[in-house]
Scaffold this motif. Sequence first.
Motif: not given
Length: 85
Positions: A12-15, A30-37, A55-61, A74-79
Amino acid sequence: MKVTDLDIGDMVYAAHSIIDDGSMPEGYEGEVLAPAGSRGVITLIGHVEEEPERTVFLVRFEDEQLNLSEPIGCWVEDLSVEAIM
Protein backbone atom coordinates in the motif's frame (compact mmCIF):
# COMPACT_ATOMS: atom_id res chain seq x y z
CA MET A 1 -8.94 -2.78 -6.33
CA LYS A 2 -9.80 -1.04 -3.06
CA VAL A 3 -7.88 -0.94 0.22
CA THR A 4 -10.65 -2.97 1.85
CA ASP A 5 -9.92 -5.82 -0.63
CA LEU A 6 -6.30 -6.13 0.49
CA ASP A 7 -4.76 -8.74 2.78
CA ILE A 8 -1.67 -9.24 4.92
CA GLY A 9 1.49 -8.95 2.81
CA ASP A 10 -0.08 -6.63 0.25
CA MET A 11 1.65 -3.37 -0.69
CA VAL A 12 0.00 0.00 0.00
CA TYR A 13 0.94 3.67 -0.10
CA ALA A 14 0.35 6.48 2.40
CA ALA A 15 -2.54 8.50 0.92
CA HIS A 16 -1.33 11.54 2.91
CA SER A 17 1.34 12.19 5.51
CA ILE A 18 0.60 9.98 8.51
CA ILE A 19 1.16 11.90 11.74
CA ASP A 20 1.61 10.50 15.25
CA ASP A 21 -1.48 11.33 17.29
CA GLY A 22 0.45 10.59 20.47
CA SER A 23 -0.30 6.88 20.49
CA MET A 24 3.04 5.59 19.15
CA PRO A 25 5.34 4.12 21.80
CA GLU A 26 8.53 6.20 22.13
CA GLY A 27 7.18 8.68 19.55
CA TYR A 28 5.91 12.18 19.98
CA GLU A 29 2.67 13.81 18.95
CA GLY A 30 2.90 15.60 15.61
CA GLU A 31 5.84 13.54 14.29
CA VAL A 32 5.53 12.47 10.63
CA LEU A 33 5.48 8.67 10.71
CA ALA A 34 5.12 8.17 6.95
CA PRO A 35 5.25 10.95 4.34
CA ALA A 36 2.56 10.98 1.65
CA GLY A 37 3.33 8.40 -1.02
CA SER A 38 5.48 6.18 1.22
CA ARG A 39 5.32 2.52 0.25
CA GLY A 40 4.42 0.00 2.90
CA VAL A 41 3.31 -3.56 3.53
CA ILE A 42 0.26 -4.65 5.53
CA THR A 43 1.31 -6.80 8.49
CA LEU A 44 -2.02 -7.19 10.32
CA ILE A 45 -5.68 -6.34 9.79
CA GLY A 46 -8.11 -5.92 12.65
CA HIS A 47 -10.92 -3.91 14.15
CA VAL A 48 -11.17 -1.46 17.02
CA GLU A 49 -13.15 -2.96 19.89
CA GLU A 50 -15.15 0.23 20.42
CA GLU A 51 -15.89 0.54 16.67
CA PRO A 52 -16.06 -2.99 15.22
CA GLU A 53 -17.25 -1.66 11.84
CA ARG A 54 -13.93 0.22 11.37
CA THR A 55 -10.99 -1.70 9.98
CA VAL A 56 -7.50 -0.85 11.16
CA PHE A 57 -4.42 -1.90 9.19
CA LEU A 58 -0.98 -2.28 10.74
CA VAL A 59 1.48 -1.16 8.07
CA ARG A 60 5.27 -1.06 8.00
CA PHE A 61 6.39 1.78 5.72
CA GLU A 62 9.77 2.09 3.99
CA ASP A 63 12.16 4.94 4.69
CA GLU A 64 14.63 6.40 2.15
CA GLN A 65 17.07 3.53 2.77
CA LEU A 66 14.23 0.98 2.22
CA ASN A 67 14.21 -0.01 5.90
CA LEU A 68 10.78 -0.88 7.29
CA SER A 69 9.34 1.17 10.13
CA GLU A 70 7.69 -0.18 13.22
CA PRO A 71 4.04 -1.09 12.50
CA ILE A 72 1.75 1.93 12.27
CA GLY A 73 -2.01 1.69 12.76
CA CYS A 74 -3.81 3.14 9.72
CA TRP A 75 -7.44 3.64 8.76
CA VAL A 76 -8.72 2.83 5.26
CA GLU A 77 -8.64 6.55 4.37
CA ASP A 78 -4.92 6.72 5.26
CA LEU A 79 -3.99 4.23 2.55
CA SER A 80 -3.99 3.96 -1.23
CA VAL A 81 -3.44 1.00 -3.53
CA GLU A 82 -1.77 3.24 -6.11
CA ALA A 83 1.41 5.28 -5.78
CA ILE A 84 0.84 8.95 -4.99
CA MET A 85 3.04 11.25 -7.06
